[in-house]
Design an enzyme around this catalytic site. Sequence first.
Site, PDB file in Angstrom:
ATOM      1  N   GLU A   1       0.951  -1.223  -0.315  1.00  0.00           N
ATOM      2  CA  GLU A   1       0.005  -0.284  -0.403  1.00  0.00           C
ATOM      3  C   GLU A   1       1.210   1.594   0.184  1.00  0.00           C
ATOM      4  OE1 GLU A   1      -3.124   0.793   3.287  1.00  0.00           O
ATOM      5  OE2 GLU A   1      -3.799   2.312   2.372  1.00  0.00           O
TER       6      GLU A   1
ATOM      7  N   LYS B   1      -2.527  -2.393  -2.765  1.00  0.00           N
ATOM      8  CA  LYS B   1      -3.794  -1.662  -2.451  1.00  0.00           C
ATOM      9  C   LYS B   1      -3.350   0.202  -2.958  1.00  0.00           C
ATOM     10  CE  LYS B   1      -5.869  -0.096   1.939  1.00  0.00           C
ATOM     11  NZ  LYS B   1      -6.912  -1.202   3.075  1.00  0.00           N
TER      12      LYS B   1
END
Length: 357
Positions: free
Chosen positions: A192, A234
């Site tokens: 992420e 992400k």
Amino acid sequence: MTSTAAREPATEIDRPGIAYLVAAANALVPADKGLLAIDESIPTCNKRFAALGIAETEDNRRSYRELIVTTPGLADSISGVILCDETIRENTSGGHAFATVLANRDIVPGIKVDRGTHPLAGHPGEKVTEGLDGLRERLVRYAESGARFAKWRAVFTIGPATPSRACIEANAHALARYAALCQETGLVPVVEPEVLMTGDHTAARCGEVTETVLREVFSQLHMNGVVVEAMLLKINMVLPGLDCPIQESVEDVAEATISCLRRTVPAATAGIVFLSGGQSGDLATARLDAINSAELPILPWPVGFSYGRAIQQPALSIWDGQDANAAAAQRALRQRAENNQDARRGKYTSSTVLTPT
Ligand code: 13P
């Protein structure tokens, strides 16, 4: 040089155990489900409680998370839940570990494993995510506790001179080392890198920065032997800053986000999931819907969600720290999860007027 010697480790998907990890990554992004992030650190969870006047106690954090994981029907729209270190060590009031409760409901338990963002030396205002020391051993313990995937978040702030190369390279390198360790341990890494919405930058600038960050992240992932078929990305959508006077339409955000991702994310990546990052729940859902309903080009990866606030917020307000409100809060949580399921199918209809944040 033989052809074998010329092969890059990152393209080998026949390493022992990797077939299992590829299947596990695919199982996190089935056709119309997504991830729910309830992995706020203790200070962040307390901050959300304080904003609503809810007492900032361990018992309240545990009760709130129990309410979430025991929501009836949650597995119909949620494939996996990301827990934090505090929660994965706790039991529900029925005496069962949170990871077990999730697995018994056909929801894959995940765990946030980074140790938060810290000031990057020599770069005022910029952050580097820490947590690599001892990570191999911690991952083994989380896997023993039932976690099947992990998350590590890096943040990038857009300013006149940021993010710097130093910030991008340090965070991309850490993300790649974390992801390699996850795959070695048998956990699916959720990688992420988040370009933050704070600031008055334009959506175009967010697109440029997100593209630069993703190029570095995938270069580092490749260099560190991470198998992209066995990981999820992400990421933020391409959005104008919260204080930017020009707020693009839902359709323009979808188009800019798709262009950015198509330029930078290998087609073999198991899936892409968005964070909500401070967008209103409705906007996060409508934008996801627009991305999934764009007719062309056909996207090479499943594109889903891994929302925290955009799914939790109404439920948290309704719960308000009171047991008596738990059932109503669960209904609100399920509703937001199902809204995002509709968005994955490109079938979401907002019930409210969408005002860009
Ligand atoms: P938000 O959707 O609230 O941004 O949280 C997602 C997340 O997990 C951030 O790391």
